[in-house]
Enzyme design. Structure first.
Site, PDB file in Angstrom:
ATOM      1  N   CYS A   1       0.808  -1.220   0.000  1.00  0.00           N
ATOM      2  CA  CYS A   1       0.000   0.000   0.000  1.00  0.00           C
ATOM      3  C   CYS A   1       0.839   1.267   0.000  1.00  0.00           C
ATOM      4  O   CYS A   1       0.313   2.354  -0.185  1.00  0.00           O
ATOM      5  CB  CYS A   1      -0.907   0.001   1.225  1.00  0.00           C
ATOM      6  SG  CYS A   1       0.004   0.007   2.785  1.00  0.00           S
TER       7      CYS A   1
ATOM      8  N   GLU B   1      -6.937  -5.894  -0.218  1.00  0.00           N
ATOM      9  CA  GLU B   1      -7.049  -4.879   0.832  1.00  0.00           C
ATOM     10  C   GLU B   1      -5.987  -3.838   0.577  1.00  0.00           C
ATOM     11  O   GLU B   1      -4.877  -4.157   0.154  1.00  0.00           O
ATOM     12  CB  GLU B   1      -6.843  -5.550   2.201  1.00  0.00           C
ATOM     13  CG  GLU B   1      -6.872  -4.610   3.396  1.00  0.00           C
ATOM     14  CD  GLU B   1      -5.509  -4.086   3.834  1.00  0.00           C
ATOM     15  OE1 GLU B   1      -5.464  -3.337   4.826  1.00  0.00           O
ATOM     16  OE2 GLU B   1      -4.477  -4.408   3.192  1.00  0.00           O
TER      17      GLU B   1
ATOM     18  N   ARG C   1      -8.876   2.722  11.894  1.00  0.00           N
ATOM     19  CA  ARG C   1      -8.114   2.271  10.720  1.00  0.00           C
ATOM     20  C   ARG C   1      -9.066   2.060   9.543  1.00  0.00           C
ATOM     21  O   ARG C   1      -9.772   1.060   9.467  1.00  0.00           O
ATOM     22  CB  ARG C   1      -7.386   0.960  11.058  1.00  0.00           C
ATOM     23  CG  ARG C   1      -6.413   0.461   9.990  1.00  0.00           C
ATOM     24  CD  ARG C   1      -5.826  -0.882  10.405  1.00  0.00           C
ATOM     25  NE  ARG C   1      -4.689  -1.269   9.574  1.00  0.00           N
ATOM     26  CZ  ARG C   1      -3.433  -0.919   9.798  1.00  0.00           C
ATOM     27  NH1 ARG C   1      -3.140  -0.148  10.829  1.00  0.00           N
ATOM     28  NH2 ARG C   1      -2.454  -1.318   9.006  1.00  0.00           N
TER      29      ARG C   1
ATOM     30  N   ARG D   1      -9.728   1.268   5.692  1.00  0.00           N
ATOM     31  CA  ARG D   1      -9.080   0.586   4.585  1.00  0.00           C
ATOM     32  C   ARG D   1     -10.114   0.295   3.492  1.00  0.00           C
ATOM     33  O   ARG D   1     -11.293   0.112   3.769  1.00  0.00           O
ATOM     34  CB  ARG D   1      -8.444  -0.744   5.046  1.00  0.00           C
ATOM     35  CG  ARG D   1      -7.199  -0.585   5.931  1.00  0.00           C
ATOM     36  CD  ARG D   1      -6.054  -0.005   5.137  1.00  0.00           C
ATOM     37  NE  ARG D   1      -4.809   0.104   5.873  1.00  0.00           N
ATOM     38  CZ  ARG D   1      -4.412   1.160   6.576  1.00  0.00           C
ATOM     39  NH1 ARG D   1      -5.227   2.205   6.689  1.00  0.00           N
ATOM     40  NH2 ARG D   1      -3.244   1.190   7.185  1.00  0.00           N
TER      41      ARG D   1
END
Length: 335
Positions: free
Chosen positions: A77, A120, A164, A166
């Protein structure tokens, strides 16, 4: 009940695999790829591996990978992260273009045509390059014959006290005729940092030195003067943590006050003395819990590696919740 075969690409320390194996009781992981040698060590310590862990995926031919039903891919990422330089497809790291590693997912899935592709990534992927990057990823999977669904979810809504966000991508092969997919709703936003703290006082080495605290204060003041929000942060243990990340500031932005340790004799070389206000870093076990890893998960490496690995990993309860939805959809499609 069908037996599903997974491949775990950019496997890290296996967080996505844990979530899927919890949801799919009848399953096996037939191929694992992770190029970081330290992540490999943690992975090997925690999974019964008949298969070997392959290294650099760009050097592995799709024909060398055994047949599988579901591709798990937490592709790197950093190329799209708000915290990084956000170079996307132009990002180059150690000779490997991280932004285009997703194309290796496409290459492998084009050959094997799995039922499902699961990815993800950071929330920043959605807006990177004015949305063009995400559009390319989506259209690539669609061109391979997949119906693609995506949603941003926040870990704090799934039983872990971490803010968090995502992006999760779920792609079903068109042969399954899945035209609708609903992502899970958050089920538990009640957890706080106190719930994941170590049960006994932690060693003095996790407590910050007075000199280091002064350095952090100066660093924060400099950034505040420039109008930035960077710098250390002490979290209320009755609240939640900020997103843990692999860099050093991931620790400093999630400091807590814990006065249970009475012996503050330094066990490592520090400047100044150990602070008496109870200010400390969270431990790697606490970070593991922030990501929803079970306490049975073995932490076999030095703290430096563990912080990086959990900061880079996924929140297992979110993965499990999505995987359960995928399983339900698959079971219905295959009846």
């Amino acid at each position: 009940m069908s037996h599903y075969k997974f491949i775990d690409l950019f496997a890290g320390i296996g967080g996505i695999r844990i979530g899927f194996e919890k949801a799919f009781k009848e399953s096996s992981t037939v191929f694992v790829s992770e190029w970081d040698e330290y992540a490999q060590k943690t992975y090997k310590a925690n999974f019964n591996l008949p298969e070997t862990i392959a290294g650099d995926i760009t050097k592995i031919k799709e024909t060398e990978i055994p047949p599988f039903d579901i591709c798990l891919a937490g592709f790197p990422c950093q190329a799209f992260s708000m915290a990084g330089q956000r170079k996307g497809f132009e990002d180059n790291y150690k000779g490997i273009c991280r932004g285009t590693l997703f194309l290796d997912v496409a290459r492998i899935c084009e050959y094997h045509k799995p039922k499902v592709i699961f990815c993800e990534n950071v929330k920043g992927l959605v807006i990177h390059d004015k949305g063009r990057t995400f559009k390319i990823i989506k259209s690539t999977f669609e061109s391979l014959g997949y119906n693609v669904f995506s949603q941003v979810l926040n870990s704090k809504d799934f039983g872990v006290p971490q803010n968090r966000e995502r992006i999760y991508i779920v792609a079903f092969h068109k042969d399954l005729n899945v035209t609708e997919f609903t992502f899970p709703e958050g089920t538990d936003s009640s957890k706080c940092i106190k719930d994941i703290m170590e049960e006994t006082p932690v060693p003095a080495k996790y407590y910050l030195s007075t000199t280091y605290i002064e350095t952090l204060k100066r660093h924060k003041a400099r950034h505040e003067a420039m109008g930035h929000g960077f710098g250390y942060e002490i979290r209320d243990v009755n609240g939640i943590a900020g997103a843990i990340v692999c860099g050093g500031m991931g620790r400093e932005r999630n400091l807590i006050v814990d006065k249970r340790q009475k012996d503050l004799t330094p066990t490592t070389h520090i400047k100044g003395t150990v602070n008496t206000d109870g200010i400390r870093k969270m431990t790697p076990r606490e970070w593991a819990r922030l990501q929803g890893f079970p306490d049975s998960y073995k932490l076999v490496l030095a703290d430096t590696h563990l912080y990086k690995q959990f900061g880079n990993s996924v929140s297992v309860p979110v993965i499990e919740a999505i995987a359960k939805k995928i399983k339900k959809t698959l079971d219905a499609a295959e009846k």
